[in-house]
Write a protein that holds these residues in place. Structure first.
Motif, PDB file in Angstrom:
ATOM      1  N   GLU A  21     -20.780  21.636 -19.669  1.00  0.00           N
ATOM      2  CA  GLU A  21     -22.212  21.976 -19.766  1.00  0.00           C
ATOM      3  C   GLU A  21     -22.749  22.603 -18.490  1.00  0.00           C
ATOM      4  N   SER A  22     -22.210  22.173 -17.347  1.00  0.00           N
ATOM      5  CA  SER A  22     -22.712  22.740 -16.088  1.00  0.00           C
ATOM      6  C   SER A  22     -22.078  24.095 -15.832  1.00  0.00           C
ATOM      7  N   GLY A  23     -20.905  24.333 -16.423  1.00  0.00           N
ATOM      8  CA  GLY A  23     -20.182  25.581 -16.162  1.00  0.00           C
ATOM      9  C   GLY A  23     -19.644  25.633 -14.741  1.00  0.00           C
ATOM     10  N   VAL A  24     -19.478  24.457 -14.131  1.00  0.00           N
ATOM     11  CA  VAL A  24     -19.080  24.377 -12.724  1.00  0.00           C
ATOM     12  C   VAL A  24     -17.724  23.675 -12.640  1.00  0.00           C
ATOM     13  N   TYR A  25     -16.790  24.224 -11.830  1.00  0.00           N
ATOM     14  CA  TYR A  25     -15.587  23.445 -11.504  1.00  0.00           C
ATOM     15  C   TYR A  25     -16.037  22.384 -10.506  1.00  0.00           C
ATOM     16  N   ILE A  26     -15.755  21.122 -10.828  1.00  0.00           N
ATOM     17  CA  ILE A  26     -16.355  20.047 -10.022  1.00  0.00           C
ATOM     18  C   ILE A  26     -15.358  19.462  -9.020  1.00  0.00           C
ATOM     19  N   ALA A  27     -15.662  19.656  -7.733  1.00  0.00           N
ATOM     20  CA  ALA A  27     -14.883  18.985  -6.684  1.00  0.00           C
ATOM     21  C   ALA A  27     -15.363  17.545  -6.646  1.00  0.00           C
ATOM     22  N   ALA A  28     -14.425  16.593  -6.759  1.00  0.00           N
ATOM     23  CA  ALA A  28     -14.873  15.199  -6.769  1.00  0.00           C
ATOM     24  C   ALA A  28     -13.840  14.269  -6.163  1.00  0.00           C
ATOM     25  N   PRO A  29     -14.181  13.703  -5.017  1.00  0.00           N
ATOM     26  CA  PRO A  29     -13.408  12.566  -4.529  1.00  0.00           C
ATOM     27  C   PRO A  29     -13.925  11.313  -5.240  1.00  0.00           C
ATOM     28  N   SER A  30     -13.274  10.196  -5.038  1.00  0.00           N
ATOM     29  CA  SER A  30     -13.810   8.950  -5.573  1.00  0.00           C
ATOM     30  C   SER A  30     -15.196   8.722  -4.956  1.00  0.00           C
ATOM     31  N   ALA A  31     -16.126   8.145  -5.764  1.00  0.00           N
ATOM     32  CA  ALA A  31     -17.536   8.078  -5.351  1.00  0.00           C
ATOM     33  C   ALA A  31     -17.860   6.800  -4.576  1.00  0.00           C
ATOM     34  N   ASN A  32     -17.018   6.497  -3.588  1.00  0.00           N
ATOM     35  CA  ASN A  32     -17.262   5.361  -2.702  1.00  0.00           C
ATOM     36  C   ASN A  32     -17.567   5.902  -1.312  1.00  0.00           C
TER      37      ASN A  32
END
Ligand code: TXA
Ligand code: MG
Length: 351
Positions: free
Chosen positions: A132-143
């Motif tokens: 839906e965002s049309g974005v490739y999402i960079a994501a580390p663990s959210a801690n």
């Protein structure tokens, strides 16, 4: 900064989250492994914001999350045949692959490396957010850097409220430990981080696979190929020690139990608050006041799911010393012991 928290079932949750990502902001979201802290992977300033929010060293690269296998071609300079076979078998799912990167992936996202880590998560909320965002999402663990990875939205809120734009709450995660990372840039694939998909699983698809020797037995002369594996991680505030029977490391023997009970008595004599990490089937053996459960049984799936919340619980009760049973080092057990040993700063008492 005000952190918006929305359940994924709220009508406008994905719309709000998508707009934040498109504007370069940060949204924490559920995946099947752990919660991720997402930003636009192609926007260097979004990646910089991720490092800042987590307090993470900027040489520790981020994983880029995609929603369709075809997207790999946009980000990776080369897709070796071995990678194709792995993607067909394990994506969407808890596997991250290291590829040579294309120029559109900024160095800010890859911690200065010319390779990029890519994962296609199976969690429907994660896939929906990427699409839906049309974005490739960079994501580390959210801690926050150094803390146990988050398996619930509440864990994310504990660490990152006021530091990120939004938390999408999709309930507790399914697996509980981070994805397996496999590097396919060399001749033989190398596992850089053990996870739910094991060496045996990989070998069934692609034949010989090795494990980065620096990760299971830390050695100051060996540098892990995944930069993040070199940091102490997941550590509770109290001092954690693993008690292992040298002759039967996979079993909780009488020796392990009596040693843990003795250590609890010693801690009490010193006026220290002690906790024991065990499973429901063994709890009756311990006389500790604080028993924290890693699940009903010692099965890998159970312990993986509860490991990080158990480590966080140690902090909640203010445990000063913590003693844990050890787990089998094969397959999924190996992935669990990798995290537990890091949380313990490698402290093991062999009995
Ligand atoms: O399950 C997961 O993988 C979760 C969810 C949110 O997808 N993400 C996650 O990200 O665990 P993080 O940032 O906590 O761990 C990423 C690991 C780090 O150890 C990092 O060093 C390694 O991946 N990594 C990332 N890019 C790499 C690269 N190009 N080469 C080697 N290692 C890389
Ligand atoms: Mg992490």
């Amino acid at each position: 900064m005000n952190t918006i928290i929305k359940k994924t079932t709220e009508n406008d949750a994905f719309q709000v989250a998508s707009e934040i990502l498109q504007k370069g902001g940060l949204v924490a979201f559920p995946t099947e492994t752990v919660y991720g802290l997402g930003g636009n992977a192609l926007d260097p300033s979004a990646s910089e914001r991720i490092y800042k929010a987590k307090g993470r060293p900027s040489d520790n690269p981020l994983i880029v999350h995609i929603a369709d296998k075809a997207d790999v071609a946009q980000l990776a300079a080369e897709i070796p045949p071995i990678a194709e076979r792995l993607m067909d078998r394990f994506w969407p799912g808890p596997m991250t692959i290291i590829f040579k990167k294309k120029d559109i992936v900024p160095k800010e996202t890859t911690g200065g490396l010319d390779t990029v880590a890519i994962r296609m998560p199976s969690h429907p909320d994660a896939a929906r957010l990427i699409r839906e965002s049309g974005v490739y999402i960079a994501a580390p663990s959210a801690n926050a850097s150094g803390r146990p990875s988050p398996s619930t939205a509440a864990h994310v809120a504990e660490d990152l409220t006021g530091r990120i734009d939004m938390i999408l709450d999709g309930g507790p995660v399914d697996i509980g430990i981070e994805s397996s990372i496999i590097d396919v840039t060399g001749e033989v694939p190398v596992i850089l981080r053990p996870g739910f998909i094991t060496k045996k699983d990989f070998e069934e698809i692609v034949g010989k696979v090795t494990i980065d020797p620096a990760i299971m037995k830390p050695d100051p002369n060996l540098r892990p190929k995944a930069p993040g594996m070199k940091y102490t991680h997941y550590a509770p505030k109290g001092s954690l020690t693993i008690i292992e029977d040298e002759l039967s490391p996979q079993l909780v023997t009488g020796n392990v139990i009596s040693t843990i009970n003795r250590l609890i008595t010693d801690a009490a004599a010193e006026g220290k608050k002690a906790a024991v990490l065990t499973t429901a089937e063994n709890r009756r053996h311990y006389h500790a006041e604080n028993i924290i459960l890693l699940g009903e049984t010692a099965s890998g799936e159970e312990v993986a799911k509860h490991l990080y919340s158990a480590l966080r619980e140690c902090d909640e009760i203010g445990a000063e010393v913590i003693y844990s049973e050890s787990f089998s080092r094969g397959e999924l057990g190996g992935a669990i012991m990798n995290r537990l040993l890091k949380a313990a700063g490698q402290k093991v008492i062999f009995v």
